[in-house]
Design a protein around this motif. Structure first.
Motif, short mmCIF file in Angstrom:
data_model
loop_
_atom_site.label_atom_id
_atom_site.label_comp_id
_atom_site.label_asym_id
_atom_site.label_seq_id
_atom_site.Cartn_x
_atom_site.Cartn_y
_atom_site.Cartn_z
N PHE A 1 -7.81 -28.67 38.44
CA PHE A 1 -6.23 -28.96 38.56
C PHE A 1 -6.06 -30.12 39.77
O PHE A 1 -5.24 -30.85 39.64
N THR A 2 -6.70 -30.00 40.75
CA THR A 2 -6.35 -30.70 42.09
C THR A 2 -6.95 -32.06 41.28
O THR A 2 -6.28 -33.10 42.20
N VAL A 3 -7.96 -32.26 40.86
CA VAL A 3 -8.54 -33.68 40.59
C VAL A 3 -7.65 -34.23 39.64
O VAL A 3 -7.26 -35.45 39.68
N ASN A 4 -7.03 -33.59 38.73
CA ASN A 4 -5.97 -34.23 37.79
C ASN A 4 -4.44 -34.50 38.57
O ASN A 4 -4.10 -35.37 38.28
N LEU A 5 -4.19 -33.59 39.57
CA LEU A 5 -3.04 -33.93 40.09
C LEU A 5 -3.27 -35.11 41.25
O LEU A 5 -2.25 -36.00 41.36
N LEU A 6 -4.33 -35.32 41.69
CA LEU A 6 -4.42 -36.33 42.66
C LEU A 6 -4.65 -37.74 41.73
O LEU A 6 -4.17 -38.80 42.14
N GLY A 7 -5.12 -37.66 40.51
CA GLY A 7 -5.24 -38.64 39.57
C GLY A 7 -4.00 -39.09 39.27
O GLY A 7 -3.65 -40.33 39.10
#
Length: 99
Positions: A46-52
Motif C-alpha cells: 500500500f505504501t509503495v503504491n501510494l508513493l508511486g
C-alpha cells in the motif's frame, strides 16, 4: 417471523457476494475451483503504491507547469527575449560550475 426472513435473505446475499468474490479471485490467480483464496492487506505494498501515485502526480504537475511556461514564452515575444537571456545566464553559470 419477518426478522427471521430478513436474516436469511441477508445471509444468502452475503454468501452470493463471497462466492462471486472467490470466483473472481480464482480467475485472477488461475487456481482450481475448490481452493479458498484469502487476500490479506499488505501495508508495504500500500505504501509503495501510494508513493508511486504521489510521484506520478507531482511529475504531472511539473510537466503541466513547464508546458504553460513554454506556451507563454512562445506566444509573447517580449517574454521570449527575457526568457532566452535567463536561459543563457543559467547555461553560463552551469558551465562555470562544471569546468
Amino acid at each position: 417471523m419477518k426478522k427471521f426472513k430478513q436474516g436469511i435473505v441477508s445471509e444468502v446475499k452475503k454468501q452470493k457476494a463471497e462466492n462471486e468474490k472467490q470466483k473472481n479471485l480464482q480467475e485472477k490467480y488461475h487456481v482450481k475451483k475448490d481452493v479458498l483464496i484469502v487476500e490479506k492487506s499488505n501495508m508495504a505494498k500500500f505504501t509503495v503504491n501510494l508513493l508511486g501515485t504521489i510521484v506520478r502526480l507531482v511529475c504531472t504537475i511539473i510537466i503541466l507547469t513547464l508546458a504553460v511556461i513554454g506556451l507563454t514564452v512562445l506566444i509573447y515575444p517580449d517574454i521570449r527575449s527575457e526568457f532566452l537571456i535567463v536561459v543563457q545566464d543559467i547555461y553560463s553559470s552551469l558551465k562555470m560550475m562544471i569546468g
